[in-house]
Write a protein that holds these residues in place. Structure first.
Motif, PDB file in Angstrom:
ATOM      1  N   THR A   1       0.823  -1.219   0.000  1.00 26.30           N
ATOM      2  CA  THR A   1       0.000   0.000   0.000  1.00 26.30           C
ATOM      3  C   THR A   1       0.852   1.262   0.000  1.00 26.30           C
ATOM      4  N   THR A   2       2.162   1.102  -0.094  1.00 26.64           N
ATOM      5  CA  THR A   2       3.071   2.246  -0.218  1.00 26.64           C
ATOM      6  C   THR A   2       4.086   1.941  -1.307  1.00 26.64           C
ATOM      7  N   GLY A   3       4.651   2.987  -1.867  1.00 24.86           N
ATOM      8  CA  GLY A   3       5.726   2.820  -2.842  1.00 24.86           C
ATOM      9  C   GLY A   3       5.275   2.526  -4.261  1.00 24.86           C
ATOM     10  N   ASN A   4       3.988   2.475  -4.508  1.00 23.95           N
ATOM     11  CA  ASN A   4       3.494   2.274  -5.859  1.00 23.95           C
ATOM     12  C   ASN A   4       3.514   3.608  -6.617  1.00 23.95           C
ATOM     13  N   TYR A   5       3.532   3.574  -7.934  1.00 23.24           N
ATOM     14  CA  TYR A   5       3.698   4.809  -8.688  1.00 23.24           C
ATOM     15  C   TYR A   5       3.128   4.669 -10.099  1.00 23.24           C
ATOM     16  N   THR A   6       2.991   5.800 -10.779  1.00 19.07           N
ATOM     17  CA  THR A   6       2.477   5.821 -12.136  1.00 19.07           C
ATOM     18  C   THR A   6       3.536   6.378 -13.086  1.00 19.07           C
ATOM     19  N   LEU A   7       3.383   6.010 -14.356  1.00 17.96           N
ATOM     20  CA  LEU A   7       4.260   6.491 -15.416  1.00 17.96           C
ATOM     21  C   LEU A   7       3.391   6.930 -16.589  1.00 17.96           C
ATOM     22  N   SER A   8       3.775   8.003 -17.231  1.00 20.72           N
ATOM     23  CA  SER A   8       3.065   8.473 -18.414  1.00 20.72           C
ATOM     24  C   SER A   8       4.034   9.264 -19.273  1.00 20.72           C
ATOM     25  N   GLN A   9       3.541   9.745 -20.394  1.00 19.78           N
ATOM     26  CA  GLN A   9       4.387  10.584 -21.239  1.00 19.78           C
ATOM     27  C   GLN A   9       4.573  11.980 -20.658  1.00 19.78           C
ATOM     28  N   SER A  10       3.939  12.237 -19.525  1.00 24.36           N
ATOM     29  CA  SER A  10       4.188  13.474 -18.787  1.00 24.36           C
ATOM     30  C   SER A  10       5.237  13.279 -17.700  1.00 24.36           C
TER      31      SER A  10
ATOM     32  N   GLU B   1      -0.633  13.197 -25.330  1.00 25.17           N
ATOM     33  CA  GLU B   1      -1.626  13.834 -26.181  1.00 25.17           C
ATOM     34  C   GLU B   1      -2.905  13.000 -26.217  1.00 25.17           C
ATOM     35  N   ARG B   2      -3.989  13.666 -26.416  1.00 23.45           N
ATOM     36  CA  ARG B   2      -5.278  12.989 -26.465  1.00 23.45           C
ATOM     37  C   ARG B   2      -5.277  11.936 -27.576  1.00 23.45           C
ATOM     38  N   GLY B   3      -5.719  10.737 -27.227  1.00 21.69           N
ATOM     39  CA  GLY B   3      -5.822   9.661 -28.199  1.00 21.69           C
ATOM     40  C   GLY B   3      -4.586   8.799 -28.345  1.00 21.69           C
ATOM     41  N   ASP B   4      -3.534   9.041 -27.551  1.00 24.70           N
ATOM     42  CA  ASP B   4      -2.301   8.250 -27.667  1.00 24.70           C
ATOM     43  C   ASP B   4      -2.494   6.793 -27.233  1.00 24.70           C
ATOM     44  N   TRP B   5      -3.328   6.570 -26.244  1.00 28.10           N
ATOM     45  CA  TRP B   5      -3.547   5.222 -25.678  1.00 28.10           C
ATOM     46  C   TRP B   5      -2.257   4.634 -25.104  1.00 28.10           C
ATOM     47  N   PHE B   6      -1.474   5.479 -24.453  1.00 29.59           N
ATOM     48  CA  PHE B   6      -0.268   5.026 -23.760  1.00 29.59           C
ATOM     49  C   PHE B   6      -0.688   4.054 -22.651  1.00 29.59           C
ATOM     50  N   GLY B   7      -0.139   2.842 -22.664  1.00 31.93           N
ATOM     51  CA  GLY B   7      -0.549   1.812 -21.721  1.00 31.93           C
ATOM     52  C   GLY B   7      -1.546   0.837 -22.300  1.00 31.93           C
ATOM     53  N   GLY B   8      -1.799   0.940 -23.623  1.00 29.08           N
ATOM     54  CA  GLY B   8      -2.691  -0.020 -24.248  1.00 29.08           C
ATOM     55  C   GLY B   8      -2.161  -1.435 -24.191  1.00 29.08           C
ATOM     56  N   SER B   9      -0.857  -1.588 -24.055  1.00 28.62           N
ATOM     57  CA  SER B   9      -0.221  -2.885 -23.810  1.00 28.62           C
ATOM     58  C   SER B   9       1.016  -2.652 -22.968  1.00 28.62           C
ATOM     59  N   VAL B  10       1.378  -3.641 -22.163  1.00 24.88           N
ATOM     60  CA  VAL B  10       2.573  -3.558 -21.324  1.00 24.88           C
ATOM     61  C   VAL B  10       3.250  -4.920 -21.291  1.00 24.88           C
ATOM     62  N   SER B  11       4.556  -4.909 -21.115  1.00 29.42           N
ATOM     63  CA  SER B  11       5.314  -6.149 -21.066  1.00 29.42           C
ATOM     64  C   SER B  11       6.516  -5.979 -20.148  1.00 29.42           C
ATOM     65  N   LEU B  12       6.858  -7.041 -19.428  1.00 29.99           N
ATOM     66  CA  LEU B  12       8.043  -7.074 -18.568  1.00 29.99           C
ATOM     67  C   LEU B  12       8.967  -8.197 -19.033  1.00 29.99           C
ATOM     68  N   LEU B  13      10.125  -7.820 -19.544  1.00 33.92           N
ATOM     69  CA  LEU B  13      11.135  -8.779 -19.990  1.00 33.92           C
ATOM     70  C   LEU B  13      12.522  -8.197 -19.732  1.00 33.92           C
ATOM     71  N   ASP B  14      13.492  -9.069 -19.528  1.00 37.03           N
ATOM     72  CA  ASP B  14      14.874  -8.638 -19.354  1.00 37.03           C
ATOM     73  C   ASP B  14      15.528  -8.608 -20.735  1.00 37.03           C
ATOM     74  N   HIS B  15      15.418  -7.482 -21.408  1.00 35.40           N
ATOM     75  CA  HIS B  15      15.886  -7.399 -22.793  1.00 35.40           C
ATOM     76  C   HIS B  15      17.399  -7.471 -22.917  1.00 35.40           C
ATOM     77  N   ASN B  16      18.115  -6.892 -21.976  1.00 36.22           N
ATOM     78  CA  ASN B  16      19.579  -6.832 -22.088  1.00 36.22           C
ATOM     79  C   ASN B  16      20.294  -7.841 -21.200  1.00 36.22           C
ATOM     80  N   ARG B  17      19.528  -8.743 -20.588  1.00 36.11           N
ATOM     81  CA  ARG B  17      20.100  -9.855 -19.805  1.00 36.11           C
ATOM     82  C   ARG B  17      20.990  -9.385 -18.660  1.00 36.11           C
ATOM     83  N   ASP B  18      20.572  -8.313 -18.009  1.00 33.70           N
ATOM     84  CA  ASP B  18      21.338  -7.839 -16.856  1.00 33.70           C
ATOM     85  C   ASP B  18      20.699  -8.280 -15.541  1.00 33.70           C
ATOM     86  N   GLY B  19      19.692  -9.154 -15.609  1.00 34.97           N
ATOM     87  CA  GLY B  19      19.028  -9.646 -14.415  1.00 34.97           C
ATOM     88  C   GLY B  19      17.942  -8.735 -13.887  1.00 34.97           C
TER      89      GLY B  19
END
Length: 283
Positions: A190-199, A208-226
């Motif tokens: 219940t603490t330490g949670n946060y939001t992210l946006s293009q702002s 901007e209106r109509g961007d639909w930022f967050g229409g999909s999300v994914s969590l992967l280790d792309h650069n293999r740094d753990g």
């Protein structure tokens, strides 16, 4: 955008409409085999809803074994993820859902299914998570935020509990944002949670209106740094051409200063118009 309309209403309400709209995998029954979870999104016809479902298909030697419908009747299911948010013996299934009205998506949320195996796999209880839940940043001021349209689960801060990333692409007139909710023994912190946006400072682009930022999300280790990296789709960006934003993991949060944004034009794709690039992301 992001709606699907059939030509006519179904004849009954016991089906699994749009079965296969979402897929997730995980060891649901604790036997160390990877099982399959399938979402049926449900339908919207002339303002009416027809049910969606969540079905679990347990692994067996040679492939997928028997399937059991765990949840049925919840319309507007949009996303699915499997992970252990609470530290229980079995993981949770988290399914996102969004309400719809004549103008498009409205409110939304995430349903957390807590599993049990006695008598066959089923869910022991369910918890509803929304923007008005304890510890979730923001408020329900924007009732058409489509919170839950995108979901991803992974241990972002490497504390042993899976953390939940929730996309709300309808937020603030479809500008969109993403909420990070940390897992904990009680279900989520219940603490330490946060939001992210293009702002958010450091994230490229402009909300901007109509961007639909967050229409999909994914969590992967792309650069293999753990460390898990966050990828966010904005299929409405640039007049529906679409855009992807990547934020590298830092072991605790995500590095906005090192985030990148790219679309089909940057990738030299010849036909970016109305492509809605970023509508879905692999996991």
């Amino acid at each position: 955008m992001l709606t699907r309309q059939p030509e006519s209403a179904p004849e009954n309400d016991d089906g699994d409409y749009w079965f296969g709209a979402g897929l997730a995998a995980g060891d649901l029954d604790g036997d160390h085999d990877t099982d399959l979870v399938v979402v049926s999104e449900g339908l919207r016809v002339e303002g009416d809803f027809y049910p969606g479902s969540v079905t679990a298909c347990l692994a067996q030697s040679g492939g997928v074994g028997s399937c059991r419908r765990l949840l049925h009747g919840h319309g507007g299911l949009t996303a699915i993820a499997v992970g252990n948010m609470s530290g229980n013996a079995l993981p949770e299934i988290v399914v996102g859902w969004v309400g719809w009205d004549d103008y498009g998506p409205s409110d939304g949320g995430a349903t957390i299914l807590h599993l049990r195996t006695a008598g066959g796999l089923s869910f022991a209880s369910r918890t509803e998570l929304g923007v008005d839940s304890p510890g979730v940043p923001g408020s329900d001021e924007y009732s058409d935020d489509a919170f839950g349209y995108g979901l991803a689960l992974g241990d972002i801060d490497r504390d042993g509990w899976a953390d939940l990333v929730v996309g709300a692409p309808g937020y603030k007139q479809e500008r969109g944002r993403v909420t990070v909710i940390h897992g904990a023994r009680s279900g989520w912190r219940t603490t330490g949670n946060y939001t992210l946006s293009q702002s958010t400072k450091g994230i490229p682009g402009k909300a901007e209106r109509g961007d639909w930022f967050g229409g999909s999300v994914s969590l992967l280790d792309h650069n293999r740094d753990g460390r898990l990296d966050l990828t966010i789709g904005a299929p409405g960006e640039n007049k529906d051409s679409g855009m992807i934003t990547t934020l590298p993991g830092s072991g605790k949060k995500f590095s906005t200063s090192k985030s990148r944004t790219f679309g089909l034009s940057k990738l030299r794709y010849r036909h970016p118009t109305k492509a809605e690039f970023g509508t879905s992301l692999g996991r």
